[in-house]
Design an enzyme around this catalytic site. Structure first.
Site, PDB file in Angstrom:
ATOM      1  N   LYS A 197      41.191  37.562  29.951  1.00 24.14           N
ATOM      2  CA  LYS A 197      41.172  37.417  31.410  1.00 24.14           C
ATOM      3  C   LYS A 197      42.273  36.450  31.803  1.00 24.14           C
ATOM      4  O   LYS A 197      42.605  35.539  31.043  1.00 24.14           O
ATOM      5  CB  LYS A 197      39.832  36.841  31.870  1.00 24.14           C
ATOM      6  CG  LYS A 197      39.554  37.073  33.330  1.00 24.14           C
ATOM      7  CD  LYS A 197      39.000  38.463  33.541  1.00 24.14           C
ATOM      8  CE  LYS A 197      38.814  38.815  34.997  1.00 24.14           C
ATOM      9  NZ  LYS A 197      38.028  40.063  35.127  1.00 24.14           N
ATOM     10  N   ASP A 220      41.889  42.264  39.515  1.00 27.61           N
ATOM     11  CA  ASP A 220      40.569  41.664  39.714  1.00 27.61           C
ATOM     12  C   ASP A 220      40.581  41.153  41.158  1.00 27.61           C
ATOM     13  O   ASP A 220      41.397  41.634  41.963  1.00 27.61           O
ATOM     14  CB  ASP A 220      40.335  40.524  38.691  1.00 27.61           C
ATOM     15  CG  ASP A 220      38.881  40.080  38.608  1.00 27.61           C
ATOM     16  OD1 ASP A 220      38.086  40.758  37.948  1.00 27.61           O
ATOM     17  OD2 ASP A 220      38.523  39.056  39.225  1.00 27.61           O
TER      18      ASP A 220
HETATM   19  O1  2IT Z   1      36.199  42.506  35.405  1.00 32.75           O
HETATM   20  C1  2IT Z   1      36.767  43.551  35.036  1.00 32.75           C
HETATM   21  O2  2IT Z   1      36.259  44.308  34.208  1.00 32.75           O
HETATM   22  C2  2IT Z   1      38.059  43.870  35.628  1.00 32.75           C
HETATM   23  N1  2IT Z   1      38.538  43.121  36.463  1.00 32.75           N
HETATM   24  C3  2IT Z   1      38.823  45.083  35.172  1.00 32.75           C
HETATM   25  C4  2IT Z   1      39.530  44.804  33.911  1.00 32.75           C
HETATM   26  C5  2IT Z   1      40.460  45.888  33.446  1.00 32.75           C
HETATM   27  O3  2IT Z   1      41.185  45.598  32.479  1.00 32.75           O
HETATM   28  O4  2IT Z   1      40.488  46.975  33.999  1.00 32.75           O
END
Ligand code: 2IT
Length: 446
Positions: free
Chosen positions: A126, A166
């Site tokens: 993340k 996100d």
């Molecule tokens: O919290 C999540 O799963 C997302 N923001 C999507 C992450 C992604 O790599 O598509």
């Protein structure tokens, strides 16, 4: 709690006492894993809990940028590469003023288990920044994204770490970041997901988190011989996730009566149910104003300033905004008003006490299972990019449905196997954990 599990948790609490959100996420997972650790001594033997709760790598950097008035601004930025046991680090990038390292760690930790649940080969990561996009011009957003990427580009790659969007990061921001990455690396690769459809994005990715959440909700209802048709639903948030969930829930015959923003919530008694209303949600997001009162003004609905939608009597609640947006008081209000299902769509959308309460009073499922459709379609975007192919909308949607059905089954199956029948929290944590933990054991102490 088992002595091994308890001692690792105590150590985390001592070491990272200020990372409240990370500790909240870790405690919930550890509580669910007690029975697994007791039954399968290999996890303690290989000290998996201590290893899995520490990110493999954390990158922290500053992002200086120049605003429209010529003033130099600086933001903090992070990429937490949490776990790569089952695939390249994968997870979104969040731009929000409340972002701290602790937020990133909680999200990366959750992402590891969520990605494992999807059945696709993706590790957990993340990233993000405390940059606040509210009220920023397009030029400011672009310069921020470019400066952010001028550092991050050296740490990511299509087989290393694949970011996505996100909160505060949508197709526009991904475009700016991808453009800068491509320029610096001189490579056109599938290093991001959530890309524009003209340049490698997947159909259904924008809708996937919300659609997937409703597919999961249908499974929850189906397990109790109920259907979505005719139910009322309270949704929070008004961004990409709320938009997808509202559209799919409406298509399935439900009536979505609320959306919310930092300024309060909208109660639309006729239902947020027309193309015009869905499009207006997108327009509100694109405006950068971060206010849902605009919806109430446009459609003449009720607006409740500085309040949350959980006071409205509904059958189903779907928090779609941000962590800890639904607390114990909210959960009590929902139950008192007859709500019987809570499908958490935001990551850790409910506080720990709200989860404990709701597991007993409603059918409750956690974000890492319910919202996994977003990252699942990201995984499908990666596959399409590797094959240099684009699948039609129908093909992606069918796969998404299948994945959500499988996740639902895995949760219930794991919960039952470890003595917690019907508990989606325990099931999601156990099923997500085992795959990653077993891969870590296979790959040695690295
Ligand atoms: O919290 C999540 O799963 C997302 N923001 C999507 C992450 C992604 O790599 O598509």
């Amino acid at each position: 709690m088992n002595t091994y599990t308890g001692s690792v948790l105590e150590k985390l609490k001592k070491h990272y006492y200020w990372e409240k959100e990370f500790l909240q996420a870790a405690e919930e997972v550890f509580e669910s894993l007690d029975a697994v650790i007791e039954k399968e001594p290999k996890y303690q033997k290989y000290n998996i809990l201590e290893r899995i709760s520490e990110p493999e790598r954390v990158i922290m950097f500053r992002v200086p940028w120049v605003d429209d008035s010529g003033k130099i601004r600086v933001n903090n930025a992070y990429r937490v590469e949490f776990n790569s046991a089952i695939g390249p680090y994968k997870g979104g990038i969040r731009f929000h003023p409340a972002v701290t390292l602790g937020t990133m760690k909680f999200l990366g930790f959750e992402q590891t288990f969520k990605n494992s649940l999807t059945t696709l080969p993706m590790g957990g990561g993340k990233g993000g920044s405390d940059f606040d996009p509210t009220g920023k011009s397009e030029g400011e957003i672009m310069r921020f994204c470019q400066n952010f990427m001028s550092e991050l580009f050296r740490h990511i790659g299509p087989d290393t770490d694949v970011p996505a969007g996100d909160i505060g990061v949508g197709a526009r921001e991904i475009g700016f970041m991808f453009g800068m990455y491509k320029k610096l690396r001189n490579e056109f690769t599938g290093v991001f997901t959530g890309k524009g459809l003209n340049w490698g994005g997947s159909l259904i990715r924008p809708e996937a988190t919300g659609f997937g959440a409703v597919y999961f909700l249908q499974e929850m209802l189906g397990a109790k011989n109920e259907i979505l048709d005719g139910r009322t639903v309270a949704i929070s948030g008004f961004g990409n996730v709320a938009w997808g969930a509202a559209m799919k829930a409406t298509e399935m015959g439900a009536k979505v009566v609320t959306i919310s923003g930092p300024d309060g919530y909208v109660y639309d008694k006729d239902g947020i149910s027309t193309e015009e209303k869905f499009d207006f949600m997108l327009a509100m997001r694109a405006s950068g104003r971060n206010m849902v009162k605009d919806y109430a003004d446009k459609f003449g609905t009720e607006f409740h300033p500085s309040a949350k939608p959980w006071e409205v009597p509904v059958d189903i609640a779907m928090p779609c905004a941000i962590q800890n947006e639904l607390n114990l008081d909210d959960a009590k209000k929902l139950t008192a008003n007859g709500c019987r299902y809570i499908a958490e769509v935001s990551n850790m959308g409910c506080t720990a006490d709200a989860v404990k309460y709701s597991v007993n009073t409603t059918t409750y499922a956690p974000g890492k299972a319910v919202n996994a459709g977003g990252v699942a379609v990201s995984g499908l975007e990666m596959s399409q990019n590797s094959m240099r192919l684009n699948w039609p909308e129908e093909a992606v949607d069918v796969k998404l449905k299948e994945i959500m059905k499988n996740i639902h089954y895995s949760c219930l199956h794991a919960a039952e196997k470890y003595g917690q029948k019907g508990n989606y929290v325990a099931g999601a944590n156990i099923a997500g954990f085992k795959k990653v933990a077993d891969a870590m054991i296979d790959q040695g102490v690295v």
